[in-house]
Write a protein that holds these residues in place. Structure first.
Motif, PDB file in Angstrom:
ATOM      1  N   UNK A 115       0.857  -1.182   0.000  1.00  0.00           N
ATOM      2  CA  UNK A 115       0.000   0.000   0.000  1.00  0.00           C
ATOM      3  C   UNK A 115       0.900   1.242   0.000  1.00  0.00           C
ATOM      4  N   UNK A 116       0.290   2.417   0.122  1.00  0.00           N
ATOM      5  CA  UNK A 116       1.076   3.648   0.043  1.00  0.00           C
ATOM      6  C   UNK A 116       2.048   3.797   1.209  1.00  0.00           C
ATOM      7  N   UNK A 117       1.771   3.125   2.327  1.00  0.00           N
ATOM      8  CA  UNK A 117       2.677   3.186   3.480  1.00  0.00           C
ATOM      9  C   UNK A 117       3.687   2.042   3.467  1.00  0.00           C
ATOM     10  N   UNK A 118       3.765   1.343   2.340  1.00  0.00           N
ATOM     11  CA  UNK A 118       4.730   0.256   2.140  1.00  0.00           C
ATOM     12  C   UNK A 118       4.440  -0.952   3.010  1.00  0.00           C
ATOM     13  N   UNK A 119       3.173  -1.130   3.403  1.00  0.00           N
ATOM     14  CA  UNK A 119       2.783  -2.336   4.132  1.00  0.00           C
ATOM     15  C   UNK A 119       2.553  -3.464   3.135  1.00  0.00           C
ATOM     16  N   UNK A 120       2.950  -4.676   3.509  1.00  0.00           N
ATOM     17  CA  UNK A 120       2.853  -5.833   2.616  1.00  0.00           C
ATOM     18  C   UNK A 120       1.418  -6.343   2.576  1.00  0.00           C
ATOM     19  N   UNK A 142       5.491  -3.298   7.537  1.00  0.00           N
ATOM     20  CA  UNK A 142       6.198  -2.419   6.614  1.00  0.00           C
ATOM     21  C   UNK A 142       7.409  -3.150   6.054  1.00  0.00           C
ATOM     22  N   UNK A 143       7.539  -3.174   4.733  1.00  0.00           N
ATOM     23  CA  UNK A 143       8.646  -3.905   4.124  1.00  0.00           C
ATOM     24  C   UNK A 143       9.987  -3.242   4.442  1.00  0.00           C
ATOM     25  N   UNK A 188      -2.113   1.530  -4.580  1.00  0.00           N
ATOM     26  CA  UNK A 188      -1.361   0.280  -4.462  1.00  0.00           C
ATOM     27  C   UNK A 188      -0.057   0.388  -5.251  1.00  0.00           C
ATOM     28  N   UNK A 189       0.907  -0.425  -4.868  1.00  0.00           N
ATOM     29  CA  UNK A 189       2.180  -0.483  -5.575  1.00  0.00           C
ATOM     30  C   UNK A 189       2.582  -1.939  -5.763  1.00  0.00           C
ATOM     31  N   UNK A 190       2.987  -2.257  -6.972  1.00  0.00           N
ATOM     32  CA  UNK A 190       3.473  -3.602  -7.278  1.00  0.00           C
ATOM     33  C   UNK A 190       4.997  -3.532  -7.377  1.00  0.00           C
TER      34      UNK A 190
END
Length: 431
Positions: A115-120, A142-143, A188-190
């Protein structure tokens, strides 16, 4: 539902037609009683179906026994069909999602959804192995807290994903990953993780190759340029002039050997698979022995031993080049008075060509790198012996094209043994 309303009105009208005469001719209370009884029965009928509908709505299931009476049967029938179709659509969507997840798990590249907060949100098995993640435990984490490398954290925080990040993970420093982050679905981010270790090694090999070729050619070119300048500027007597010309010729010959070996190596790498022509090993081994004796000039004892006659299937020029390099190296690096043995053995698993010498031997730390281009155990000694640093690279590629393995064994102070082992399908027994 309009049919149900008409039916109810007709029943009420029929009840009234019965109740009015009774109330007029018999007794008013009897008429009202009959009319109320009719309405009550009709309300009870509807209440019973409403109660059934209420129970089903609390726990909807696809139940073929779900049915009503009269017009209610049509209502329950439509609910049954709708619920059945809805569940079929849900099952189809779940199957499609499962197939997408399975496809993601089958990818050879790592995939992590953030997600935008870099949570997996999700990661496949490849990403778990690459980054040391465990989705059952790390989902929602968080990654950045799990992949603790400053360059990785900066890459995510900078929000500039126009170029991939090259990352060497702390747990696998020999690996190189290219990380691409692709925004999608708004929030979202892939993150795609591609293993580029092989490409990085090839790129490093190319850089080393260019540097080594430049280094190998620079020395003879420098010598040639120096001697040419000397001959142009200084008057020399005939003997001195001839000595300089001979040294220039030696350096030119060295450059020619390097270029020739490079061309040989290039032609082997780009050539189609070798044709399965029969190579007469008896004739080839005898030629190798005579060439070794000529190169030695009587300074070494050269022996040829054959145990089990057999020929090979393959490209004779490539095998001659590979075997010749092994024999030449043994002669060049073995001191005068030493012994060189050329061996050809037929084995249960195929056949083996080997060259043994009583030279100075090679330290074990150098053996894994001997087949690298221009790799030298002792650069000065290699040049003095006339080697180009490409011989064993040619041997390795030639043997590889014949499905053969090069085995190198050596001990400092005792000598070396270079053996080429051929598989059974490459061997033809004689007689």
């Amino acid at each position: 539902m309009s049919g149900q309303l008409v039916r109810s009105l007709l029943i009420a009208l029929a009840t009234a037609l019965v109740a009015v005469p009774l109330g007029y001719f018999v007794a008013p209370w009897l008429g009202w009683g009959v009319f109320c009884l009719g309405l009550g029965l009709q309300l009870l009928f509807h209440f019973r179906n409403f109660a059934r509908l209420d129970r089903w709505s609390r726990h909807p299931v696809v139940d073929a026994s779900l049915e009503g009476e009269g017009e209610w049967d049509g209502v329950f029938g439509r609910l049954y069909r709708h619920e059945k179709e809805l569940r079929q659509q849900i099952a189809q969507r779940e199957q499609e999602i499962a197939m997408l997840i399975a496809a993601g798990q089958a990818l050879t590249d790592g995939v992590v959804l953030l997600d935008l907060e870099h949570h997996i949100l999700f990661c496949n098995r490849t990403a778990e192995a690459q980054l040391g993640l465990k989705i059952e435990v790390d989902r929602g984490q968080s990654i950045v807290n799990l992949v603790r490398q400053p360059e990785f954290a900066r890459y995510l925080s900078d929000n500039d994903f126009s170029r991939p990040l090259s990352l060497r993970p702390e747990r696998y420093r020999e690996r190189v990953y290219a990380i691409h982050v692709i925004p999608y679905a708004g929030s979202r981010r892939l993150m795609q993780i591609k293993d580029v270790t092989q490409e990085d090694r090839l790129d490093q090999t190319r850089r080393d190759f260019v540097a080594n070729v430049s280094h190998e050619l620079r020395t003879p070119l420098t010598v040639l340029a120096g001697f040419l300048e000397t001959l142009q500027e200084i008057e020399l007597d005939t003997e001195e002039r001839q000595r300089y010309l001979q040294m220039m010729s030696d350096q030119a010959g060295r450059m020619q050997s390097i270029v020739q070996d490079l061309l040989t190596l290039s032609s082997i790498e780009s050539a189609p698979p070798p044709e399965d022509e029969v190579v007469d090993m008896s004739r080839l081994l005898d030629k190798l022995r005579r060439d070794a004796e000529a190169l030695s000039g009587g300074r070494h004892t050269v022996e040829l031993e054959i145990d089990g006659k057999a020929d090979l299937l393959g490209a004779e020029p490539e095998l001659v080049s590979a075997f010749g390099n092994l024999v030449t190296n043994a002669i060049r690096y073995t001191p005068p008075g030493g012994r060189v043995r050329i061996l050809w053995n037929r084995t249960p698993l195929g056949a083996e060509f080997a060259v043994e010498d009583t030279g100075p031997g090679i330290d074990a730390k150098h053996i894994p790198r001997l087949t690298e281009r221009f790799y030298r155990v002792d650069r000065g000694r290699s040049r003095d012996s006339g080697g180009t640093g490409l011989g064993l690279a040619i041997v390795k590629h030639s043997l590889g094209r014949h499905q053969a393995q090069l085995d190198i064994r050596s001990e400092v102070g005792k000598g070396s043994r270079f053996a080429a082992r051929f598989p059974l399908h490459r061997v033809i027994a004689q007689g």
